[in-house]
Scaffold this active site. Structure first.
Site, mmCIF file in Angstrom:
data_model
loop_
_atom_site.group_PDB
_atom_site.id
_atom_site.type_symbol
_atom_site.label_atom_id
_atom_site.label_comp_id
_atom_site.label_asym_id
_atom_site.label_seq_id
_atom_site.Cartn_x
_atom_site.Cartn_y
_atom_site.Cartn_z
ATOM 1 N N ASP A 80 31.813 52.750 -18.555
ATOM 2 C CA ASP A 80 31.276 51.920 -19.623
ATOM 3 C C ASP A 80 29.758 52.094 -19.649
ATOM 4 O O ASP A 80 29.116 52.185 -18.592
ATOM 5 C CB ASP A 80 31.649 50.457 -19.375
ATOM 6 C CG ASP A 80 31.338 49.574 -20.562
ATOM 7 O OD1 ASP A 80 32.117 49.594 -21.522
ATOM 8 O OD2 ASP A 80 30.313 48.856 -20.527
ATOM 9 N N ASN A 88 22.099 49.285 -29.763
ATOM 10 C CA ASN A 88 22.417 48.954 -31.154
ATOM 11 C C ASN A 88 21.438 47.932 -31.725
ATOM 12 O O ASN A 88 20.989 48.049 -32.870
ATOM 13 C CB ASN A 88 23.848 48.423 -31.246
ATOM 14 C CG ASN A 88 24.885 49.526 -31.162
ATOM 15 O OD1 ASN A 88 24.662 50.649 -31.608
ATOM 16 N ND2 ASN A 88 26.038 49.212 -30.577
ATOM 17 N N HIS A 93 22.821 50.654 -35.502
ATOM 18 C CA HIS A 93 24.141 51.196 -35.178
ATOM 19 C C HIS A 93 24.251 52.691 -35.464
ATOM 20 O O HIS A 93 25.019 53.392 -34.809
ATOM 21 C CB HIS A 93 25.221 50.430 -35.951
ATOM 22 C CG HIS A 93 25.442 49.044 -35.419
ATOM 23 N ND1 HIS A 93 26.270 48.775 -34.354
ATOM 24 C CD2 HIS A 93 24.907 47.845 -35.787
ATOM 25 C CE1 HIS A 93 26.262 47.471 -34.090
ATOM 26 N NE2 HIS A 93 25.443 46.884 -34.947
ATOM 27 N N ASP A 97 25.599 55.194 -32.729
ATOM 28 C CA ASP A 97 26.705 56.148 -32.902
ATOM 29 C C ASP A 97 26.296 57.535 -32.427
ATOM 30 O O ASP A 97 27.082 58.246 -31.796
ATOM 31 C CB ASP A 97 27.120 56.206 -34.371
ATOM 32 C CG ASP A 97 27.881 54.968 -34.818
ATOM 33 O OD1 ASP A 97 28.263 54.161 -33.953
ATOM 34 O OD2 ASP A 97 28.092 54.809 -36.037
ATOM 35 N N GLU A 123 32.450 51.126 -26.230
ATOM 36 C CA GLU A 123 31.647 52.070 -25.448
ATOM 37 C C GLU A 123 32.285 52.372 -24.096
ATOM 38 O O GLU A 123 31.608 52.774 -23.156
ATOM 39 C CB GLU A 123 30.225 51.538 -25.262
ATOM 40 C CG GLU A 123 30.118 50.239 -24.523
ATOM 41 C CD GLU A 123 30.135 49.020 -25.446
ATOM 42 O OE1 GLU A 123 29.702 47.950 -24.985
ATOM 43 O OE2 GLU A 123 30.577 49.133 -26.601
#
Length: 208
Positions: A80, A88, A93, A97, A123
């Protein structure tokens, strides 16, 4: 390129030498390409190109069953991104990405050909490690951790991951194996993040 042709023919009576067939041939290349795109969409994450959960689960099930049948090791890694919400929130965002795509490429470069990577959700990612014992899983997981820590991402900020490993034992189901890896991932986060947990795990012998 490759063309896909579908054909169907039936023999018909004919008074000439040889056998006459009457039928039809159709170019179905467009249909086959659509089927391939639908299969890709069903089994892969559209953002990163990694397998998704539906795509990796059949491989996990077959790898686990094979390992238990042959009494051979098989491990998984759950990882993770640490504090990804901050990426973010700080950069948006769209850049988040992009970081996920870069992360997948970084992980893939460090994995072996036999390994499989999947976006497990958000994630969080899962790595399938066939023929890998607890020590080997820990070493590879730590190599992934270091690769991410040393990589340069688009947002020009440091990025780290926490990882939990688990090795299959004789009585494992896929659910119990993933749960142990998830428990170890949680332990890695609780201990301060940017580390691997799982080496101290002592799976039952496959022969037991």
């Amino acid at each position: 390129g490759i063309r896909w042709i579908w054909g169907h023919a039936m023999p018909v009576a004919d008074d000439q030498p040889g056998q006459l067939f009457r039928g039809v041939m159709l170019d179905i290349t467009d249909r086959k390409e659509l089927e391939q795109r639908l299969q890709q969409a069903a089994t892969h994450d559209p953002l990163t190109g990694a397998l998704n959960r539906a795509g990796i689960e059949p491989h996990l099930e077959s790898s686990l069953a094979g390992a238990q049948r042959r009494s051979q090791p098989m491990s998984i890694v759950l990882l993770d991104i640490d504090y990804f919400k901050n990426v973010n929130d700080s950069f948006g965002h769209a850049l988040g990405d992009s970081v996920l795509v870069q992360l997948v490429n970084t992980l893939k470069r460090r994995l072996r050909k036999a390994d499989s990577l999947a976006r497990w959700g958000g994630e969080e990612f899962l790595v399938l490690l066939p023929d890998t014992d607890p020590k080997g899983a820990f070493q590879l997981a730590d190599a992934l951790r270091q690769a991410v820590e040393q990589a340069t991402f688009e947002h020009r900020q440091s990025l780290t991951i926490s990882l939990g490993t688990a090795t299959a034992n004789a009585g494992d189901s896929l659910k119990s194996l993933v749960r142990r890896a998830d428990d170890n991932l949680y332990a890695a986060k609780h201990a301060g993040r940017n580390q691997v947990m799982g080496l101290i795990e002592k799976p039952e012998s496959m022969e037991s």
